[in-house]
Design a protein around this motif. Sequence first.
Motif, PDB file in Angstrom:
ATOM      1  N   ASN A 216      -3.543  -5.308  -4.169  1.00  0.00           N
ATOM      2  CA  ASN A 216      -4.182  -4.061  -3.724  1.00  0.00           C
ATOM      3  C   ASN A 216      -5.236  -3.530  -4.700  1.00  0.00           C
ATOM      4  O   ASN A 216      -5.777  -2.438  -4.489  1.00  0.00           O
ATOM      5  CB  ASN A 216      -3.128  -2.981  -3.433  1.00  0.00           C
ATOM      6  N   GLY A 217      -5.505  -4.282  -5.772  1.00  0.00           N
ATOM      7  CA  GLY A 217      -6.560  -3.867  -6.695  1.00  0.00           C
ATOM      8  C   GLY A 217      -6.093  -3.122  -7.923  1.00  0.00           C
ATOM      9  O   GLY A 217      -6.903  -2.465  -8.583  1.00  0.00           O
TER      10      GLY A 217
ATOM     11  N   ASN B  33       0.802  -1.228   0.000  1.00  0.00           N
ATOM     12  CA  ASN B  33       0.000   0.000   0.000  1.00  0.00           C
ATOM     13  C   ASN B  33       0.833   1.275   0.000  1.00  0.00           C
ATOM     14  O   ASN B  33       0.298   2.368   0.162  1.00  0.00           O
ATOM     15  CB  ASN B  33      -0.934   0.007   1.217  1.00  0.00           C
ATOM     16  N   SER B  34       2.134   1.131  -0.166  1.00  0.00           N
ATOM     17  CA  SER B  34       2.979   2.324  -0.197  1.00  0.00           C
ATOM     18  C   SER B  34       4.178   2.191  -1.128  1.00  0.00           C
ATOM     19  O   SER B  34       4.711   3.189  -1.601  1.00  0.00           O
ATOM     20  CB  SER B  34       3.485   2.659   1.209  1.00  0.00           C
ATOM     21  N   GLY B  35       4.633   0.965  -1.372  1.00  0.00           N
ATOM     22  CA  GLY B  35       5.837   0.765  -2.164  1.00  0.00           C
ATOM     23  C   GLY B  35       7.112   0.770  -1.335  1.00  0.00           C
ATOM     24  O   GLY B  35       8.211   0.638  -1.886  1.00  0.00           O
TER      25      GLY B  35
ATOM     26  N   MET C   1      -9.869  -2.743 -13.511  1.00  0.00           N
ATOM     27  CA  MET C   1     -10.312  -3.944 -14.202  1.00  0.00           C
ATOM     28  C   MET C   1     -11.695  -3.711 -14.848  1.00  0.00           C
ATOM     29  O   MET C   1     -12.591  -3.151 -14.213  1.00  0.00           O
ATOM     30  CB  MET C   1     -10.412  -5.125 -13.221  1.00  0.00           C
ATOM     31  N   LYS C   2     -11.822  -4.146 -16.084  1.00  0.00           N
ATOM     32  CA  LYS C   2     -13.129  -4.051 -16.746  1.00  0.00           C
ATOM     33  C   LYS C   2     -14.126  -5.015 -16.113  1.00  0.00           C
ATOM     34  O   LYS C   2     -15.308  -4.723 -16.005  1.00  0.00           O
ATOM     35  CB  LYS C   2     -12.980  -4.361 -18.242  1.00  0.00           C
TER      36      LYS C   2
ATOM     37  N   LYS D 278     -10.622 -11.291  -8.390  1.00  0.00           N
ATOM     38  CA  LYS D 278     -11.196 -12.199  -7.394  1.00  0.00           C
ATOM     39  C   LYS D 278     -10.752 -13.631  -7.660  1.00  0.00           C
ATOM     40  O   LYS D 278     -10.288 -14.339  -6.743  1.00  0.00           O
ATOM     41  CB  LYS D 278     -12.717 -12.102  -7.416  1.00  0.00           C
ATOM     42  N   PHE D 279     -10.880 -14.074  -8.917  1.00  0.00           N
ATOM     43  CA  PHE D 279     -10.549 -15.471  -9.224  1.00  0.00           C
ATOM     44  C   PHE D 279      -9.040 -15.689  -9.350  1.00  0.00           C
ATOM     45  O   PHE D 279      -8.545 -16.782  -9.044  1.00  0.00           O
ATOM     46  CB  PHE D 279     -11.285 -15.917 -10.488  1.00  0.00           C
ATOM     47  N   ILE D 280      -8.322 -14.654  -9.782  1.00  0.00           N
ATOM     48  CA  ILE D 280      -6.858 -14.770  -9.797  1.00  0.00           C
ATOM     49  C   ILE D 280      -6.340 -14.931  -8.374  1.00  0.00           C
ATOM     50  O   ILE D 280      -5.508 -15.797  -8.082  1.00  0.00           O
ATOM     51  CB  ILE D 280      -6.222 -13.538 -10.472  1.00  0.00           C
ATOM     52  N   ARG D 281      -6.837 -14.114  -7.461  1.00  0.00           N
ATOM     53  CA  ARG D 281      -6.406 -14.204  -6.057  1.00  0.00           C
ATOM     54  C   ARG D 281      -6.796 -15.541  -5.437  1.00  0.00           C
ATOM     55  O   ARG D 281      -6.038 -16.103  -4.635  1.00  0.00           O
ATOM     56  CB  ARG D 281      -7.031 -13.068  -5.250  1.00  0.00           C
ATOM     57  N   GLU D 282      -7.975 -16.047  -5.798  1.00  0.00           N
ATOM     58  CA  GLU D 282      -8.402 -17.341  -5.258  1.00  0.00           C
ATOM     59  C   GLU D 282      -7.442 -18.437  -5.707  1.00  0.00           C
ATOM     60  O   GLU D 282      -7.061 -19.315  -4.926  1.00  0.00           O
ATOM     61  CB  GLU D 282      -9.826 -17.665  -5.702  1.00  0.00           C
ATOM     62  N   GLY D 283      -7.057 -18.381  -6.980  1.00  0.00           N
ATOM     63  CA  GLY D 283      -6.090 -19.364  -7.471  1.00  0.00           C
ATOM     64  C   GLY D 283      -4.764 -19.259  -6.743  1.00  0.00           C
ATOM     65  O   GLY D 283      -4.161 -20.268  -6.354  1.00  0.00           O
TER      66      GLY D 283
END
Length: 658
Positions: free
Chosen positions: A474-475, A281-283, A508-509, A515-520
């Motif tokens: 972080n989105g 969240n800051s780098g 993200m479009k 969501k699914f990338i993070r779940e994987g």
Amino acid sequence: MFGEEELVKIHKERAALISYIITAAFGLVLARLWYLQVYKGETLHNYSIQNRLRKEVVWAPRGLIYSRDDQLLVDNIPRFDAILTPQFLMDKEETLGKLSKMLSMDIESINTILKKNSNQAKYRPIIVKKNISFGELAQIETQNADLPGVSVDTFISREYRDKEIGAHLLGYISEISQTQLPKLRERDHADYRLGDFIGQFGIEEQLDKYLRGENGHEFVEVDARGRRKRYINTDNLFKGIEDEKPLSGMNVKLTIDRDMQIAAFNALQDKVGGVIAIDINSGQVLAMVSRPSFDPSQFSRGLTPEYWRSLVGNKEHPLRDRNIQEHFSPGSTFKAITGIAAFEEGEIDENTEVNCGGSFRLGRKVYHCWKKEGHGPTNLVKAIRESCNVYFQKAANRMDIDAISKYAKAFGLGARTGISLPREVSGLIPTKEWKKKRFGQEWQAGETLSCAIGQSYVLASTIQLATAYAAIANGGKIYRPYVVKDIYDTQGELVKTFTPELLSSFEMKNPKTLKFIREGLFQVVNSPKGTAFYRRGQGILMAGKTGTSQVKSASADKVYAKCENMDYESRHHGLFVGFAPADNPKIAAAVIVEHGCHGSSAATPVAEAVITQYMKKYHPDLYLQNLEKDKEIRDNWVKSLRAAQPAKPKPAAEPAEE
């Protein structure tokens, strides 16, 4: 013939001329005496006084460097150098003979040093031996009367508390070389001289103008042979000749955590590689370690030829920072980017299923999955969890390489991050235009399949991968990594502070994509079928991706050869990139272990050690909560095993490594 009157007249004229000349000469002498004694008297008096004095440099202490929690990382300690001033060298043979015995040096070596510096003025001192011992110091000081021209110079040496730990990040200082001198004078507009020390690498180089300070000087009374008699204080005799105190450099506080540095260094024990951890969240860079390393203190003390040869002759290149100065194929860690591209472009969704039979044919070429028997029916989450090559190759076959490149670049790959450290490499994300320009050839569809799983032309560094996965966590926000937090003056006043810099924010479009990338990525570490399940650690709830970076292309008959049976130079690099905690991300880490064969066994434990240290230190309550979640995950796994095999419950076999 002249008469008597004419002769008298001629002699009178000559006498008058001579008297004018004598009067003018005396006038000039008197004028000169007035000029020297009255008009320039004070100046010349000072010159005569200065002939009795020797001006000695008082080196300015460099600023100190601290960790984020105020632990001292870089300090200053006194060092003593034996110096010789040629101007005062009376009996050269006798003096050098005595000096060689005191310093345990042969006379030829001392003569070589003097010859090397023969082009400089004779009044300038020459360093004969750096970093002399207290015993050698005592001998020179007690026998100073018998050593005209020989003295001891006190120098502030740089001391790096943890030696090799974080050496690439902190850098080192060393003496300015003859070739560097004109370049640095022009660059910094400073009056550098031979013998000056300057930051040459890492933070020491990047913040040299803050850390360096300004040297002072002091005057010492000497006799005709240059031997020191006493230090000078301002009095009537030496009025106007003032010592100048040195001005210390500024102190620097880094974003680095020392305990995490130590954990990272120890986790890389007996390995060749690098690890970097950043605050998502800051780098802020929390840890940054590369091995093999070097002792930066050796450079400030005066590098010995033997130690220098041990560094430059080492085939593992200990002077290179593997986090910013090296790039490599990111392997399966790149599959998260390919998955994002395919999901965002609408080529796949959470329900898209591909049958992996262990290979995928495109034209006449067969592309193999790392698992020989294949993964069977596979969706996106499973493909990430078990690192299925075929799934991502088939997804990539529906896309253009430029589409994958667009998303890779949006997540910071293929370009320098801009971290304030020198010599960062850019990596490479290929496009059709790039290949046309670079090789004069058109892009081939098969090349897209190799790039989709992080091989072929794709190159990245650990700092880029950590930045990319931080953005996944972080989105979509890309922060510039930075390592300097604050700069303070010698009075403790804040001079400059550094704050997070948001470089870009990728929207993200499709809100389901991340969501699914993070779940994987979560299941990679926390599902029994995940490639990193057995190295997940406890209390950190880590998510991430393992990977192998091919060093050499393998022929079809050697695709499934055991990596450990290959010769060392041919073994794959092992990678892991991840973030934690998965449900409330705070830290991202990237690790490469050169020739480590597998990301799961070689790289994942390194990330686990660093993140565990971070969680215990900065989020102890969250760490304890995650321990309970870990227990729940394991209990569910055991229950599923018992349900599947009620008669003889036994732990599942460890999945093959990737």
